[in-house]
Design an enzyme around this catalytic site. Structure first.
Site, PDB file in Angstrom:
ATOM      1  NE  ARG A 149      -3.449  -2.228   2.920  1.00 14.47           N
ATOM      2  CZ  ARG A 149      -3.151  -3.353   3.567  1.00 14.47           C
ATOM      3  NH1 ARG A 149      -1.937  -3.513   4.084  1.00 14.47           N
ATOM      4  NH2 ARG A 149      -4.044  -4.325   3.700  1.00 14.47           N
ATOM      5  CE  LYS A 173      -6.436  -0.694   4.860  1.00 11.68           C
ATOM      6  NZ  LYS A 173      -7.731  -0.902   4.180  1.00 11.68           N
ATOM      7  NE  ARG A 247      -3.228  -3.584  -1.372  1.00 10.87           N
ATOM      8  CZ  ARG A 247      -2.680  -4.332  -0.416  1.00 10.87           C
ATOM      9  NH1 ARG A 247      -1.356  -4.455  -0.361  1.00 10.87           N
ATOM     10  NH2 ARG A 247      -3.414  -4.952   0.485  1.00 10.87           N
TER      11      ARG A 247
END
Length: 298
Positions: A149, A173, A247
């Protein structure tokens, strides 16, 4: 500060400190709740305990009438559901107005993906004779080779790199750490950037971060977006490209080459494999396109 505002501030603090959510996620919740609070004040509400299911429905109808995107409405409902659940848990309200509110169905759009030829075009675009060009080439190669990311890319530190063994460490995350293989080509361009680009950008400063801007400071998300936009234009690519497109392209291309879905899930850092499964749809769509173009009776 009103009671309504105070409870929102407390909730955002809870998300940051207790839940450990990322700054971007907390900002999304803040934006959704700020919109809702504005609506409540316009309707002269003083307390969240006064809010009923009918009020929530009226708010969502108003948002829909304003031509708000379906995805934004879905996210808003999720934000409100979690917020009111928090208020129940903290005994700030006794009845949850979200109980009978259905979440709208998310419109499913397959993300844009670059073809392998377009990826090559994009990777060849930066001027590697300059420090910034070397940096941009290293970033593009890294993002396509790893599926990181953009937030993970800008937060990479020198200590996270293990180039001799072709690995890097990243925090994704939910503050989850994962180890990702880099690949020889991306490792080569990162090494070139470190030796001939980064040292010139750093100047007299010191920094632990891998990717730097012209002033020798940590590169930002906005910086990567801006630079990518320039590179896409130079490459003559007309698709709507964002950093996340690399991605998507990474995941789709390795699936097309036979990678196992569980491996792709691990590489992307997805908590739930259902998130990864969208790439099987992309892969099938690509196969269909190839079939249509190449089979004589398609």
């Amino acid at each position: 500060m009103t009671i309504i505002n105070e409870l929102v501030v407390n909730y955002l603090h809870f998300l940051t400190v207790e839940r450990g959510l990322s700054a971007n996620t907390v900002t999304s919740y803040r934006n959704d709740l700020d919109q809702f609070v504005k609506y409540l004040k316009k309707q002269n509400f003083d307390k969240f305990s006064e809010v009923t299911r009918q009020d929530i429905t009226a708010y969502l109808q108003e948002e829909t009438a304003r031509k708000k995107a379906n995805s934004s409405i879905v996210r808003s409902v999720t934000s409100l559901r979690r917020f009111f659940s928090y208020l129940i848990h903290e005994k700030k309200i006794t009845t949850d107005p979200m109980n009978l509110i259905d979440t709208p169905k998310q419109e499913k759009h397959l993300p844009e993906v670059l073809s392998r030829h377009e990826v090559e075009q994009l990777l060849e675009t930066p001027n590697v004779g300059e420090p910034l060009g070397l940096r941009d080439r290293a970033i593009l190669e890294l993002m396509y080779a790893t599926g990181l990311r953009v937030s993970e890319v800008i937060n990479l530190k020198l200590a996270d790199l293990h180039l001799p063994v072709g690995l890097l460490k990243t925090i994704g995350k939910g503050q989850k750490e994962r180890i990702v293989p880099i690949g020889d080509t991306a490792a080569y361009w990162i090494d070139e950037y470190l030796e001939h680009g980064r040292v010139k950008l750093l100047k007299e400063k010191r920094s632990d971060f891998l990717f730097l801007n012209f002033h020798g400071n940590q590169l930002t998300r906005q910086g990567i977006w801006k630079n990518l936009k320039i590179q896409v234009q130079k490459a003559g690519i007309t698709k709507n490209i964002t950093p996340h497109t690399l991605r998507h392209s990474f995941a789709t291309h390795i699936l097309e080459n036979g990678a196992d879905l569980r491996i792709v899930q691990e590489l992307l850092g997805h908590a739930d494999i259902s998130t990864t499964q969208i790439y099987t749809h992309l892969s099938k769509r690509r196969l269909s396109e190839i079939y249509d173009k190449t089979h004589p009776r398609a």
